[in-house]
Scaffold this motif. Structure first.
Motif, short mmCIF file in Angstrom:
data_model
loop_
_atom_site.label_atom_id
_atom_site.label_comp_id
_atom_site.label_asym_id
_atom_site.label_seq_id
_atom_site.Cartn_x
_atom_site.Cartn_y
_atom_site.Cartn_z
N THR A 250 0.90 -1.19 -0.06
CA THR A 250 -0.04 -0.06 -0.19
C THR A 250 1.01 1.28 -0.12
OG1 THR A 250 -1.86 -0.94 1.20
CG2 THR A 250 -1.71 1.18 1.08
N LEU A 251 0.85 2.17 -0.91
CA LEU A 251 1.54 3.33 -1.20
C LEU A 251 1.02 4.42 -0.43
CD1 LEU A 251 2.65 2.87 -4.77
CD2 LEU A 251 3.96 2.10 -3.02
N GLY A 252 1.72 5.23 0.35
CA GLY A 252 0.93 6.37 0.96
C GLY A 252 1.16 7.52 0.08
N VAL A 253 -0.10 8.41 -0.14
CA VAL A 253 0.00 9.58 -0.96
C VAL A 253 0.09 10.68 -0.10
CG1 VAL A 253 -1.25 10.59 -2.63
CG2 VAL A 253 -1.25 8.11 -2.53
N GLN B 34 9.96 0.48 -2.04
CA GLN B 34 8.96 -0.47 -2.02
C GLN B 34 8.50 -0.89 -3.41
OE1 GLN B 34 8.46 -3.03 0.29
NE2 GLN B 34 9.98 -2.26 1.65
N LEU B 35 8.10 0.04 -4.15
CA LEU B 35 7.52 0.17 -5.37
C LEU B 35 8.52 -0.25 -6.41
CD1 LEU B 35 5.41 0.46 -7.30
CD2 LEU B 35 5.72 3.02 -7.48
N ALA B 36 9.71 0.23 -6.26
CA ALA B 36 10.80 -0.22 -7.27
C ALA B 36 11.30 -1.88 -7.27
CB ALA B 36 12.06 0.50 -6.91
N GLN B 37 10.54 -2.38 -6.18
CA GLN B 37 10.85 -3.95 -6.06
C GLN B 37 9.80 -4.77 -6.43
OE1 GLN B 37 13.74 -4.93 -5.63
NE2 GLN B 37 15.17 -3.59 -4.60
N GLN B 38 8.61 -4.12 -6.86
CA GLN B 38 7.45 -5.08 -7.20
C GLN B 38 7.64 -5.41 -8.64
OE1 GLN B 38 4.98 -5.28 -4.89
NE2 GLN B 38 6.63 -4.44 -3.69
#
Length: 318
Positions: A185-188, A284-288
């Motif tokens: 879950t990405l915080g915005v 974290q997104l870069a590792q998805q």
């Protein structure tokens, strides 16, 4: 005079020299670039007492093979690529000593997308525009050849000489180890345009489950809905006057699909933006991997700022 350093035997899927990025060049229309996952990169350098900003190899998916012509300390962090030195397994998220004449071989990522290989003193590739060694392929900047090229067989990477006794084997504490297999879950941090989009639009956006598409790159992460796109998000969004983009900006395309701009983002954009992903969540997104299910949620900007401040203070303090 013979070369001392590292010879590339196989460049892998995509291996680039990357550091903290190329600052102070956006007004020239050039991207900042730099590492995609600051957390993994920063830990690799910290294990070796390298200062913040030191260049490492960013290895996407794996397949890299190197021959060390010079002894040195290394650290491998990020995605698990089952590293071996002369056939002996090397643990991830720790440092290890490599003797001259040894070969380091990486398999392909079992979890995560990108691994970082740091060496004591950093990779001594040319320093270019903006005081950075970072590779940007489309702008032909940085890297081992100064043209942003990915590593290829036969490339030679210079090292800084360092005595074996100056370092010792270290590992990242368990509390700092990420689990790339967990749902993300990405915080915005919402921007001024979020209010213009309206409460109903924002609610629909946050309640939608998204999947990362295979078209994602170092420039941007692209998403599609896990199910049918809500009708509210299909509403055409009018282009705006272009303005500067920060890392993590969430642009909303006319189709209603979101795009999160990453390390090699363009400097300007005219699509509406609901906000920006917290800097630490971008790691974290870069590792998805493509197909990963991802959600967004609004967060308190002050809390996000405190997290970022603590992160930078920890890694920049040495």
């Amino acid at each position: 005079m013979s070369f001392t350093g590292v010879r590339v035997l196989k460049g892998g899927v995509l291996t680039l020299v990357e550091d903290a990025g190329r600052w102070g060049v956006s007004h020239l229309g050039l991207t900042q670039g730099g590492v995609m996952d600051r957390h993994a990169w920063a830990w690799g350098n910290r294990l070796l007492d390298n200062p913040w900003g030191t260049a490492a190899l960013e290895i996407t998916l794996g397949g890299l093979q190197l021959e060390f012509l010079q002894s040195t300390w290394c650290a491998l962090t990020g995605a698990d690529m089952q590293a071996q030195v002369d056939g002996l397994p090397q643990g991830n998220w720790q440092s290890f000593y490599v003797q001259a004449g040894s070969r380091l071989e990486l398999g392909f990522a079992r979890t995560g997308m990108r691994a970082y290989l740091a060496v004591a003193g950093g990779w001594q590739t040319p320093v270019g525009l903006g005081g950075s060694r970072s590779s940007v392929q489309r702008e032909m900047l940085g890297g081992q050849d100064g043209l942003g090229s990915a590593l290829q067989a036969g490339d030679l990477l210079p090292l800084q000489g360092i005595a074996a006794h100056t370092l010792h084997r270290r590992a990242v504490p368990d509390d700092w180890l990420p689990d790339y297999s967990l749902p993300l879950t990405l915080g915005v941090i919402e921007g001024y345009q979020a209010e213009q989009l309206g409460a109903a639009f924002r609610k629909a956006f946050y309640q939608t489950d998204w999947r990362l598409t295979a078209a994602s790159s170092r420039m941007a992460s692209l998403f599609e809905p896990d199910d049918e796109l809500p009708e509210l998000l299909r509403q055409a969004t009018s282009p705006l006057v272009s303005e500067a983009l920060v890392a993590g900006s969430i642009q909303l395309l006319p189709s209603g699909l979101p795009v999160v701009v990453m390390a090699e983002r363009q400097t300007l954009g005219g699509y509406p933006k609901i906000g920006a992903v917290c800097p630490m969540d971008l790691d974290q997104l870069a590792q998805q991997v493509p197909g990963s299910c991802i959600c967004f949620k609004p967060v308190d900007p002050m809390d996000a700022g405190r997290r970022e401040k603590a992160f930078l203070q920890f890694f920049r303090s040495g």
